[in-house]
Scaffold this motif. Structure first.
Motif, mmCIF file in Angstrom:
data_model
loop_
_atom_site.group_PDB
_atom_site.id
_atom_site.type_symbol
_atom_site.label_atom_id
_atom_site.label_comp_id
_atom_site.label_asym_id
_atom_site.label_seq_id
_atom_site.Cartn_x
_atom_site.Cartn_y
_atom_site.Cartn_z
ATOM 1 N N ASP A 609 0.808 -1.227 0.000
ATOM 2 C CA ASP A 609 0.000 0.000 0.000
ATOM 3 C C ASP A 609 0.839 1.275 0.000
ATOM 4 N N ARG A 610 2.157 1.140 0.166
ATOM 5 C CA ARG A 610 3.021 2.305 0.327
ATOM 6 C C ARG A 610 3.055 3.174 -0.925
ATOM 7 N N LYS A 611 3.017 4.511 -0.721
ATOM 8 C CA LYS A 611 3.060 5.452 -1.843
ATOM 9 C C LYS A 611 4.442 6.073 -2.036
ATOM 10 N N ASP A 612 5.309 5.947 -1.020
ATOM 11 C CA ASP A 612 6.675 6.461 -1.137
ATOM 12 C C ASP A 612 7.598 5.585 -0.307
ATOM 13 N N THR A 685 -1.880 2.823 8.646
ATOM 14 C CA THR A 685 -0.941 3.404 7.691
ATOM 15 C C THR A 685 0.469 3.603 8.228
#
Length: 788
Positions: A609-612, A685
């Motif tokens: 799920d990580r965006k960075d 998150t």
């Protein structure tokens, strides 16, 4: 108390498990000197949609306000309107819920196909209102719908069908809505867990009820026995096929009538070993149970299965299948019977094992009887009838709901589980600007919030100024005379209490002035140690000596005078007993976590799920001195770990304005107090839970939540106190000076290598930190030291 048990009378009349419960409950209640009960039934045919709707309307129009409490168990009886209405659900109209035919549509026609006169009904069907205020409009809309029957498509009135299903769901939603229903209960977890059976977010209490069948005893071991309505869901055909395949010498006796009897007689092929007994009286039924080798009961997703309990009371093991629903909640495989796969081969093997080992069957039956003997009408009365439940009063100096801080979470979750079997009353304080009120914060759990007097708040303000810390708790200890309403309420509520618990020592003065009986002391911490550390940081000992002495004396009295001391940790219990010289019995009830409310997110899922590439490090805490010290440490750690984002949540963030004067690094975010929804999002998150605690008492709630959510825990050994986590296995142990170096080795690609630590911590909290289990330990400790 005057109690009405409200129920439908089936048309044509059929006697079954529902009737057994109603008759048994009313009869047993009327044997009590403190209760008068009546069974009120209305004929409720359900051969078509017209009859169903009119049955619901009949119950909705029933006036039973001359009773103190109403208990309903089955549709459509819960349409009754009463301020003290308890639903003890047996089941809904299953053919329109969990057994609705899969080939039938659930979609209702478009609104444009409805006549204008029925547009309101269409709106209700699309979005059922969870409020009884709309019931008159809904009834009128349904009557109009029935009046249009000759002018609308016939399939709109099909039963079962999409519209009939939606209508019943609408009526059930309104009938079960709050505040029209005081408590939602179920006869089994199978019923409680069915989709659509209860309002969203409602707490459903489960209690197994006894049988009204008397004269049960243990006889010989001659035959296999089953008893039920001979209907398809009971799967007597599976029993017959398994018995034929097993080739056992013990015959099979089948009691009951029903629509499948002829077909199942044909299946038996006239085998003399299969005996259809037809209808049997209660006396005959008890005899058949008594001489059975075992009772076979294999229904598909049964609500409860009273036959199971009756067999157990007769000292007989039960042979059932893994998909039998409520039956499997009573029968434990290889302990009280056999639970096997729902196929002929597996069932035949169980019959063969049972037939070949009658001594084993007798042993299983004896264990089953020991368990079943504990299921009593009196216990059901205590559970269902609000006025008969035992009462537990808890004294605390701060309001508990909504729970945010560690103390609030502990009190709320421990007692909300106890409130499933007892009436729990919290007597707490709120600011003078708030209203004095009594609020139901969970089923069976009431919080009486007393507004502080203006005189008291002035005393509290002056004390806080003198000590240099927030002193609301110490003020309650020193100035109970300025809180007359609090003291009077404590006196009133404890007068008829079965148990009294003092949560923290700060209500000790008020409790002593209002109550002279036994009480339990729930020690969240070693308060003297905490307050000494907090006050010493403010300077001159002469400023706080008297206040600290008062805390010490109150805590000493609580430990020495209480009938039982409850502590969060063994270390705290040892410290309390050693310092105050008390060697009395106590109990360790650790802090826990509401596991089911926190979704577990695996390390792999977090990485997906990580965006960075920047990992998120979370710390949550209240405005409490040990947390303030931890926040200071995190600020320093963040300046040394620029590749990580640090997030701080909770009232500890307020310390930035008053206690901490260091510059905040750009990679650290202060969120302050967050909602439950936002808290869950943070647990979801954020990747790492950082816990650099070096002081404090009790155990640590935040790392339990971190473990339940699947975060990697990096903590000092002191911060992981509490007993269930092991360094290296469940968390990464790092002391303050070691944390920056360790965090600088962590990047997304390294995080996966610690997934075994995350999984181990999760298993630990599931096994040892579930509030439900902890509340059971608390209940046991209280019962051993009853105030009455």
């Amino acid at each position: 108390m005057k109690i009405a048990v409200v129920a439908p009378s089936s048309v044509p009349f059929v006697r079954g498990g529902a009737e057994n419960l109603w008759w048994g409950l009313v009869d047993s209640l009327n044997k009590r000197a403190d209760v008068s009960a009546e069974l009120i039934k209305i004929p409720s045919p359900e051969r078509n949609l017209d009859e169903i709707i009119h049955s619901y309307i009949d119950f909705a129009r029933l006036d039973l306000l001359h009773f103190d409490q109403v208990i309903s168990t089955k549709y459509p009886a819960w349409m009754i309107s009463h301020p003290n209405h308890v639903i003890y659900m047996q089941h809904k109209l299953r053919g329109l819920y969990d057994t609705y035919p899969q080939h039938l549509s659930t979609a209702i026609p478009d609104k444009r196909q409805f006549p204008r006169e029925l547009h309101a009904l269409h709106d209700f069907l699309l979005k059922p209102p969870a409020n009884r205020d709309y019931l008159p409009e809904i009834i009128q809309a349904l009557l109009t719908f029935l009046a249009w029957k000759q002018r609308l498509p016939a399939d709109w009135y099909a039963f079962p069908g999409a519209i009939s299903r939606s209508i019943v769901h609408l009526l059930d939603t309104v009938g079960q809505s709050s505040p029209g229903v005081k408590r939602h209960c179920a006869i089994s977890h199978t019923v409680a867990n069915r989709v659509g059976y209860f309002p969203a977010n409602s707490v459903v209490e489960v209690f197994y009820h006894p049988t009204s069948l008397s004269g049960l005893y243990t006889g010989s071991q001659r035959y296999f026995f089953t008893a039920s309505r001979l209907d398809k869901p009971k799967r007597i055909d599976l029993i017959i096929r398994a018995w034929l395949a097993a080739g056992v010498a013990n015959p099979l006796y089948i009691a009951g009538n029903g629509p499948c009897e002829a077909a199942w007689r044909d299946l038996a092929q006239g085998n003399p070993g299969i005996v259809f007994l037809g209808y049997v009286t209660d006396e005959q039924l008890a005899r058949y149970y008594a001489d059975a080798l075992a009772v076979i009961f294999v229904p598909e997703q049964e609500d409860y299965g009273l036959i199971t309990l009756e067999a157990m009371l007769a000292g007989k093991p039960v042979i059932t299948t893994s998909d039998a629903g409520g039956v499997t909640e009573l029968i434990k495989h290889a302990e009280t019977g056999w639970v096997v796969a729902p196929d002929v081969t597996s069932l035949a093997q169980a019959l063969t094992t049972c037939a070949n080992t009658p001594a084993l069957a007798a042993r299983y039956g004896a264990v089953a009887k020991q368990w079943a003997d504990k299921v009593s009408w009196n216990e059901l009365h205590q559970f269902l009838v609000v006025g008969l439940r035992k009462k537990l009063v808890v004294i605390n100096t701060f309001s508990v709901y909504p729970p945010v801080s560690g103390g609030q979470l502990r009190i709320y979750h421990l007692y909300r589980w106890l409130a499933r079997v007892w009436n729990v009353v919290l007597v707490t304080l709120v600011p003078a600007s708030h209203a004095t009120e009594s609020v139901t914060i969970a089923p069976g759990m009431q919080e009486i919030r007393l507004a502080k007097s203006l005189d008291y708040e002035q005393c509290e303000h002056l004390l806080s100024q003198k000590l240099g810390i927030s002193a609301g708790d110490i003020a309650a200890l020193l100035y109970p005379n300025a809180l007359p309403e609090w003291v009077n309420t404590i006196k009133t509520e404890t007068a008829n209490a079965d148990w009294v618990v003092l949560s923290h020592p700060y209500g000790y003065s008020a409790l002593c002035s209002a109550y002279a009986g036994a009480f339990c002391y729930d020690a969240h911490n070693m308060e003297f140690d905490l307050k000494q550390e907090m006050l010493a940081s403010q300077g001159d000992v002469h400023r706080y000596h008297d206040a600290l002495t008062a805390v010490e004396q109150a805590e000493r009295a609580c430990v020495q005078e209480s009938s039982c001391v409850i502590s969060c940790t063994t270390a705290d219990m040892d410290r309390l007993q050693h310092y105050y010289g008390a060697a009395k019995q106590g109990a360790i009830v650790a802090n826990g976590v509401d596991i089911d409310s926190i979704p577990f997110v695996s390390t792999q899922q977090r990485l997906t799920d990580r965006k960075d590439n920047r990992l998120k490090v979370l710390f949550m805490g209240s405005l409490h001195l040990p947390n303030i010290h931890a926040l200071k440490a995190i600020i320093d750690i963040a300046t040394q770990c620029n590749h990580l984002n640090f997030i701080i949540a909770g009232s500890v963030c307020r310390a930035i304005a008053t206690e901490i004067h260091t510059a905040i690094p750009t990679n650290l975010t202060l969120l302050g107090v967050v909602s439950d929804a936002d808290k869950l999002k943070l647990l979801h998150t954020c990747d790492i839970s950082l816990n650099p605690m070096m002081a404090g008492s009790g155990s640590n709630l935040k790392i339990l939540e971190a473990a339940a959510s699947g975060q990697l825990i990096v903590s000092t050994r002191f911060g992981a106190r509490g007993g269930i986590f092991m360094a290296g296995r469940d968390y990464i142990a790092q002391e303050l000076d070691e944390i920056p170096a360790f965090l600088n080795t962590i990047a997304p690609q390294q995080l996966a290598s610690y997934s075994h630590v995350v999984n181990s911590a999760y298993q630990q909290v599931r096994q040892y930190a579930d509030w439900k289990q902890l509340a059971a330990h608390f209940k046991e400790a209280l019962q051993q030291h009853s105030a009455t």
